[in-house]
Design a protein around this motif. Structure first.
Motif, PDB file in Angstrom:
ATOM      1  N   GLN A 126      13.419  33.273  45.972  1.00  0.00           N
ATOM      2  CA  GLN A 126      14.282  34.380  46.400  1.00  0.00           C
ATOM      3  C   GLN A 126      13.427  35.529  46.955  1.00  0.00           C
ATOM      4  OE1 GLN A 126      16.802  35.859  43.293  1.00  0.00           O
ATOM      5  NE2 GLN A 126      18.123  36.983  44.694  1.00  0.00           N
ATOM      6  N   LEU A 127      12.311  35.804  46.259  1.00  0.00           N
ATOM      7  CA  LEU A 127      11.409  36.851  46.759  1.00  0.00           C
ATOM      8  C   LEU A 127      10.857  36.482  48.139  1.00  0.00           C
ATOM      9  CD1 LEU A 127       9.334  37.911  43.624  1.00  0.00           C
ATOM     10  CD2 LEU A 127      10.892  39.326  44.956  1.00  0.00           C
ATOM     11  N   ALA A 128      10.478  35.215  48.308  1.00  0.00           N
ATOM     12  CA  ALA A 128       9.956  34.776  49.612  1.00  0.00           C
ATOM     13  C   ALA A 128      11.027  34.915  50.694  1.00  0.00           C
ATOM     14  CB  ALA A 128       9.467  33.338  49.517  1.00  0.00           C
ATOM     15  N   ALA A 129      12.255  34.536  50.341  1.00  0.00           N
ATOM     16  CA  ALA A 129      13.338  34.648  51.323  1.00  0.00           C
ATOM     17  C   ALA A 129      13.596  36.110  51.664  1.00  0.00           C
ATOM     18  CB  ALA A 129      14.604  33.995  50.776  1.00  0.00           C
ATOM     19  N   GLN A 130      13.587  36.974  50.617  1.00  0.00           N
ATOM     20  CA  GLN A 130      13.810  38.400  50.875  1.00  0.00           C
ATOM     21  C   GLN A 130      12.660  38.978  51.698  1.00  0.00           C
ATOM     22  OE1 GLN A 130      14.390  40.213  47.047  1.00  0.00           O
ATOM     23  NE2 GLN A 130      16.569  39.686  46.972  1.00  0.00           N
ATOM     24  N   ARG A 131      11.456  38.525  51.402  1.00  0.00           N
ATOM     25  CA  ARG A 131      10.290  39.002  52.149  1.00  0.00           C
ATOM     26  C   ARG A 131      10.436  38.625  53.624  1.00  0.00           C
ATOM     27  NH1 ARG A 131       5.018  36.606  53.055  1.00  0.00           N
ATOM     28  NH2 ARG A 131       3.609  38.279  53.642  1.00  0.00           N
ATOM     29  N   ARG A 136      11.572  40.162  59.057  1.00  0.00           N
ATOM     30  CA  ARG A 136      12.352  40.042  60.290  1.00  0.00           C
ATOM     31  C   ARG A 136      12.996  41.371  60.661  1.00  0.00           C
ATOM     32  NH1 ARG A 136      16.058  36.187  58.591  1.00  0.00           N
ATOM     33  NH2 ARG A 136      14.615  35.068  57.308  1.00  0.00           N
ATOM     34  N   GLU A 137      13.567  42.042  59.632  1.00  0.00           N
ATOM     35  CA  GLU A 137      14.206  43.338  59.911  1.00  0.00           C
ATOM     36  C   GLU A 137      13.176  44.355  60.378  1.00  0.00           C
ATOM     37  OE1 GLU A 137      16.550  44.847  56.668  1.00  0.00           O
ATOM     38  OE2 GLU A 137      17.594  42.933  56.423  1.00  0.00           O
TER      39      GLU A 137
END
Length: 185
Positions: A126-131, A136-137
């Protein structure tokens, strides 16, 4: 005849009191024989039966008491054997319960570790996905800010999308290459 009877009666009156009269001895002897016959015929056998019954009752009571004592001793030994067996069984069950409890404890610990590892892995994913999402943002915001800043510096509008996209991608590539070279120093 009357005279002889009277003479005899008179003779009898003069009788010595220490020596008994022979008729009394005969009468006493007959009474004694009748008494002995009655006693031996009726009383003594009945007394013997009563005595034998009492002896049997006493001996039977003693035998029954001995039998009851032997049975009580046998039951006591069986009880002691069963008690020892029950204690052994209880100790075995207690040991099995301890072993089972240790096995259950180990299983629970292993499951907890697995669950912890799974939660940590899910958190890391989840942290990797949020990172990735944040990167990207930030790239799009940095790109937009860079285009705006470059427009102000250059003095011309870089609003055209194809141009701004190329500029942003070059800027990000420069940042990436600067980040990888800066990180290797």
């Amino acid at each position: 005849m009357l005279n002889t009877i009277l003479a005899e009666a008179a003779a009898e009156t003069e009788h010595n009191p220490i020596i008994p009269i022979w008729q009394e001895i005969v009468l006493g002897l007959i009474a004694f024989v009748v008494l002995v016959v009655v006693l031996t015929k009726f009383v003594f056998p009945q007394m013997e039966k009563t005595f034998a019954a009492r002896v049997d009752a006493i001996e039977g009571g003693i035998k029954r008491a001995e039998a009851a004592q032997a049975e009580a001793n046998e039951l006591l030994e069986r009880y002691r054997a069963q008690l020892a067996e029950a204690r052994t069984e209880a100790a075995r069950i207690r040991d099995e319960a301890r072993a089972d409890a240790e096995g259950i404890r180990q299983d629970v610990l292993n499951k907890a570790r697995e669950e912890s590892d799974r939660i940590i892995a899910a958190g890391q994913e989840q942290l990797a996905a949020q990172r990735e999402s944040i990167v990207r943002e930030l790239r799009s915001e940095v790109g937009t800010l860079a285009v705006d800043l470059a427009s102000k510096i250059v003095g011309e509008s870089l609003a055209d999308e194809a141009r701004s996209r190329g500029t942003v991608e070059r800027f990000i590539a420069d940042l990436d290459s600067a980040g990888t070279t800066g990180g290797r120093r």
